[in-house]
Design a protein around this motif. Structure first.
Motif, PDB file in Angstrom:
ATOM      1  N   LEU A  45       0.823  -1.210   0.000  1.00 48.85           N
ATOM      2  CA  LEU A  45       0.000   0.000   0.000  1.00 48.85           C
ATOM      3  C   LEU A  45       0.858   1.262   0.000  1.00 48.85           C
ATOM      4  CD1 LEU A  45      -2.807  -1.083   2.476  1.00 48.85           C
ATOM      5  CD2 LEU A  45      -2.998  -0.776   0.007  1.00 48.85           C
ATOM      6  N   ARG A  46       1.979   1.251   0.724  1.00 45.44           N
ATOM      7  CA  ARG A  46       2.878   2.409   0.703  1.00 45.44           C
ATOM      8  C   ARG A  46       3.459   2.624  -0.688  1.00 45.44           C
ATOM      9  NH1 ARG A  46       4.807   0.560   6.089  1.00 45.44           N
ATOM     10  NH2 ARG A  46       3.859   1.996   7.562  1.00 45.44           N
ATOM     11  N   ASP A  47       3.851   1.512  -1.358  1.00 47.38           N
ATOM     12  CA  ASP A  47       4.376   1.623  -2.724  1.00 47.38           C
ATOM     13  C   ASP A  47       3.318   2.172  -3.674  1.00 47.38           C
ATOM     14  OD1 ASP A  47       6.813   0.672  -1.890  1.00 47.38           O
ATOM     15  OD2 ASP A  47       6.441  -1.392  -2.564  1.00 47.38           O
ATOM     16  N   GLU A  48       2.089   1.717  -3.492  1.00 48.00           N
ATOM     17  CA  GLU A  48       1.001   2.183  -4.354  1.00 48.00           C
ATOM     18  C   GLU A  48       0.726   3.671  -4.131  1.00 48.00           C
ATOM     19  OE1 GLU A  48      -3.682   1.148  -5.313  1.00 48.00           O
ATOM     20  OE2 GLU A  48      -2.460  -0.276  -4.191  1.00 48.00           O
ATOM     21  N   VAL A  49       0.734   4.105  -2.881  1.00 43.62           N
ATOM     22  CA  VAL A  49       0.521   5.526  -2.582  1.00 43.62           C
ATOM     23  C   VAL A  49       1.644   6.371  -3.178  1.00 43.62           C
ATOM     24  CG1 VAL A  49       0.508   7.221  -0.700  1.00 43.62           C
ATOM     25  CG2 VAL A  49      -0.888   5.172  -0.539  1.00 43.62           C
ATOM     26  N   LYS A  50       2.891   5.884  -3.081  1.00 42.61           N
ATOM     27  CA  LYS A  50       4.022   6.613  -3.654  1.00 42.61           C
ATOM     28  C   LYS A  50       3.867   6.744  -5.162  1.00 42.61           C
ATOM     29  CE  LYS A  50       9.050   6.516  -3.963  1.00 42.61           C
ATOM     30  NZ  LYS A  50       9.125   6.676  -5.388  1.00 42.61           N
ATOM     31  N   THR A  51       3.478   5.658  -5.821  1.00 42.58           N
ATOM     32  CA  THR A  51       3.265   5.694  -7.261  1.00 42.58           C
ATOM     33  C   THR A  51       2.163   6.679  -7.633  1.00 42.58           C
ATOM     34  OG1 THR A  51       3.936   3.376  -7.421  1.00 42.58           O
ATOM     35  CG2 THR A  51       2.700   4.273  -9.279  1.00 42.58           C
ATOM     36  N   LEU A  52       1.077   6.655  -6.883  1.00 42.08           N
ATOM     37  CA  LEU A  52      -0.036   7.572  -7.170  1.00 42.08           C
ATOM     38  C   LEU A  52       0.367   9.028  -6.935  1.00 42.08           C
ATOM     39  CD1 LEU A  52      -2.996   5.538  -5.677  1.00 42.08           C
ATOM     40  CD2 LEU A  52      -2.521   5.957  -8.091  1.00 42.08           C
ATOM     41  N   LYS A  53       1.174   9.288  -5.900  1.00 42.21           N
ATOM     42  CA  LYS A  53       1.643  10.655  -5.656  1.00 42.21           C
ATOM     43  C   LYS A  53       2.531  11.130  -6.798  1.00 42.21           C
ATOM     44  CE  LYS A  53       1.456  10.917  -0.638  1.00 42.21           C
ATOM     45  NZ  LYS A  53       2.250  11.099   0.589  1.00 42.21           N
ATOM     46  N   ASP A  54       3.377  10.236  -7.310  1.00 42.83           N
ATOM     47  CA  ASP A  54       4.224  10.601  -8.455  1.00 42.83           C
ATOM     48  C   ASP A  54       3.377  10.925  -9.684  1.00 42.83           C
ATOM     49  OD1 ASP A  54       6.457  10.225  -6.915  1.00 42.83           O
ATOM     50  OD2 ASP A  54       6.894   8.219  -7.703  1.00 42.83           O
TER      51      ASP A  54
END
Length: 80
Positions: A45-54
């Motif tokens: 979930l942290r990786d997904e949030v980081k990707t979405l923020k990018d």
């Protein structure tokens, strides 16, 4: 066993239980129910949030720049 020893025993038992819950990833939700924490799920979930923020940052940059830079940005993303 006097009242002081009883209080110390209760505090010690509570502290040990808290340490064991933290070690085994058991948390309590706001209703007091125990919930097991999955570290792999948290990482995903942290990786997904980081990707979405990018992605949001890229979209913000595209919308702020001038009209002709949109084509340049699309070409730059294609070259990746």
């Amino acid at each position: 066993m006097g009242p002081f020893e009883m209080v110390v025993a209760i505090v010690a038992i509570t502290a040990i239980a808290s340490i064991l819950r933290a070690r085994y990833g058991i948390r309590r939700n706001r209703h007091g129910d125990e919930v097991h924490v999955d570290d792999a799920e948290n990482r995903r979930l942290r990786d997904e949030v980081k990707t979405l923020k990018d992605r949001v940052a890229t979209l913000e940059r595209i919308t702020i720049e001038k009209e002709n830079s949109l084509a340049n940005e699309i070409e730059r993303l294609r070259d990746r």
